[in-house]
Design a protein around this motif. Structure first.
Motif, short mmCIF file in Angstrom:
data_model
loop_
_atom_site.label_atom_id
_atom_site.label_comp_id
_atom_site.label_asym_id
_atom_site.label_seq_id
_atom_site.Cartn_x
_atom_site.Cartn_y
_atom_site.Cartn_z
N GLU A 84 12.57 18.48 21.60
CA GLU A 84 11.59 18.57 20.52
C GLU A 84 12.27 19.05 19.25
O GLU A 84 13.16 19.90 19.29
N PHE A 85 11.82 18.51 18.15
CA PHE A 85 12.33 18.90 16.84
C PHE A 85 11.12 19.17 15.95
O PHE A 85 10.05 18.58 16.14
N SER A 86 11.28 20.03 14.95
CA SER A 86 10.16 20.36 14.07
C SER A 86 9.99 19.33 12.96
O SER A 86 9.00 19.34 12.25
N GLY A 87 10.97 18.45 12.81
CA GLY A 87 10.90 17.41 11.79
C GLY A 87 12.25 16.74 11.64
O GLY A 87 13.23 17.13 12.28
N LEU A 88 12.29 15.75 10.75
CA LEU A 88 13.53 15.02 10.55
C LEU A 88 14.64 15.91 10.01
O LEU A 88 15.79 15.80 10.42
N ALA A 89 14.28 16.82 9.11
CA ALA A 89 15.29 17.74 8.57
C ALA A 89 15.86 18.61 9.68
O ALA A 89 17.07 18.91 9.67
N ASP A 90 15.04 18.98 10.64
CA ASP A 90 15.50 19.79 11.77
C ASP A 90 16.49 18.99 12.63
O ASP A 90 17.50 19.53 13.08
N VAL A 91 16.23 17.71 12.82
CA VAL A 91 17.14 16.86 13.58
C VAL A 91 18.50 16.83 12.88
O VAL A 91 19.55 17.01 13.51
N ILE A 143 22.17 16.78 4.34
CA ILE A 143 21.51 18.06 4.03
C ILE A 143 21.40 18.23 2.52
O ILE A 143 20.36 18.67 2.02
N ASN A 144 22.44 17.85 1.79
CA ASN A 144 22.39 17.95 0.33
C ASN A 144 21.32 17.04 -0.27
O ASN A 144 20.65 17.41 -1.22
N ILE A 145 21.16 15.84 0.29
CA ILE A 145 20.10 14.92 -0.18
C ILE A 145 18.73 15.54 0.04
O ILE A 145 17.84 15.41 -0.80
N LEU A 146 18.57 16.24 1.16
CA LEU A 146 17.26 16.83 1.49
C LEU A 146 16.98 18.14 0.75
O LEU A 146 15.86 18.64 0.82
N ASP A 147 17.97 18.68 0.05
CA ASP A 147 17.79 19.94 -0.66
C ASP A 147 16.64 19.82 -1.66
O ASP A 147 16.62 18.92 -2.50
N GLY A 148 15.67 20.69 -1.53
CA GLY A 148 14.52 20.70 -2.42
C GLY A 148 13.39 19.79 -2.01
O GLY A 148 12.32 19.81 -2.64
N VAL A 149 13.57 18.99 -0.96
CA VAL A 149 12.51 18.11 -0.48
C VAL A 149 11.65 18.87 0.51
O VAL A 149 12.15 19.61 1.36
N ASP A 150 10.33 18.74 0.36
CA ASP A 150 9.42 19.37 1.31
C ASP A 150 9.62 18.73 2.68
O ASP A 150 9.32 17.56 2.88
N GLU A 151 10.16 19.51 3.61
CA GLU A 151 10.48 19.00 4.94
C GLU A 151 9.26 18.58 5.74
O GLU A 151 9.38 17.86 6.74
N LEU A 158 10.01 9.48 4.78
CA LEU A 158 10.08 8.06 5.09
C LEU A 158 10.72 7.29 3.93
O LEU A 158 11.48 6.35 4.15
N LEU A 159 10.43 7.70 2.69
CA LEU A 159 11.06 7.07 1.54
C LEU A 159 12.56 7.37 1.50
O LEU A 159 13.36 6.50 1.13
N LEU A 160 12.94 8.55 1.88
CA LEU A 160 14.35 8.95 1.90
C LEU A 160 15.12 8.41 3.10
O LEU A 160 16.35 8.41 3.10
N GLU A 161 14.39 7.96 4.12
CA GLU A 161 15.04 7.52 5.35
C GLU A 161 16.08 6.42 5.07
O GLU A 161 17.17 6.45 5.67
N GLU A 162 15.79 5.52 4.18
CA GLU A 162 16.75 4.45 3.85
C GLU A 162 18.02 5.05 3.25
O GLU A 162 19.13 4.65 3.60
N LYS A 163 17.87 6.01 2.36
CA LYS A 163 19.02 6.66 1.72
C LYS A 163 19.83 7.44 2.76
O LYS A 163 21.06 7.43 2.74
#
Length: 166
Positions: A84-91, A143-151, A158-163
């Motif tokens: 189990e993971f709490s979200g994509l950022a956790d993975v 992790i740097n791409i996700l910095d500041g994004v609401d996890e 989903l929009l960032l998934e492609e990036k």
């Protein structure tokens, strides 16, 4: 007839934990792929499925190296992976943590092997050190791409998934 040379026990004892690590990484990425698929992150699921296959190939590489040096390795018992993971950022964070731990482990193993003077094994490990350096950088970028994004904002993720995984 003379028996062929074997790797010294000291070297085998250094390589077996890395074999275990690679199998554990394989199962962890399988679990991550399954989790991502179940919550709708299709690109991430495909990415982690490929990562799991890469980890299995790393394990097979160590296993074959041992066998080629006349060692029958004990296949390690693998602890149950995270399911189990709490979200994509956790993975992604867990993947980074695992890859960084592998990086440190390969550096440590390589330093110990170098001290033994076995340059053949040291050279063999060079490829694994390179793989880990690349993996750490890749997950660090995510992790740097996700910095500041609401996890918790799945729409943004989903929009960032492609990036992240495209």
């Amino acid at each position: 007839m003379k028996k062929p040379e074997r790797l010294p026990k000291e070297i085998v004892d250094l390589l077996l934990p890395r074999l275990n690590d690679e199998f554990k990484a394989y199962y962890t990425y399988r679990s991550a792929s399954n989790w991502c698929k179940n919550v709708g992150f299709e690109k991430a699921a495909s990415y982690f499925a490929k990562e799991s296959e890469d980890e299995l190939s790393h394990a097979k590489g160590i296993e074959l190296f041992l066998v080629d040096w006349n060692v029958t390795p004990d296949l390690p018992k693998i602890d149950k992976p995270i399911l189990e993971f709490s979200g994509l950022a956790d993975v992604i964070q867990k993947a980074y943590d695992m890859e960084y731990a592998l990086y440190v482990a390969y550096e440590d193993t390589s330093a110990k092997v170098f001290k033994t003077g076995d340059l053949c094994v040291f050279d063999f490990l060079q490829a694994y050190r390179g793989i880990q350096t690349k993996s750490v950088a890749e997950y660090s970028d995510m992790i740097n791409i996700l910095d500041g994004v609401d996890e918790k904002d799945k729409f943004k993720l989903l929009l960032l998934e492609e990036k992240l995984f495209g």
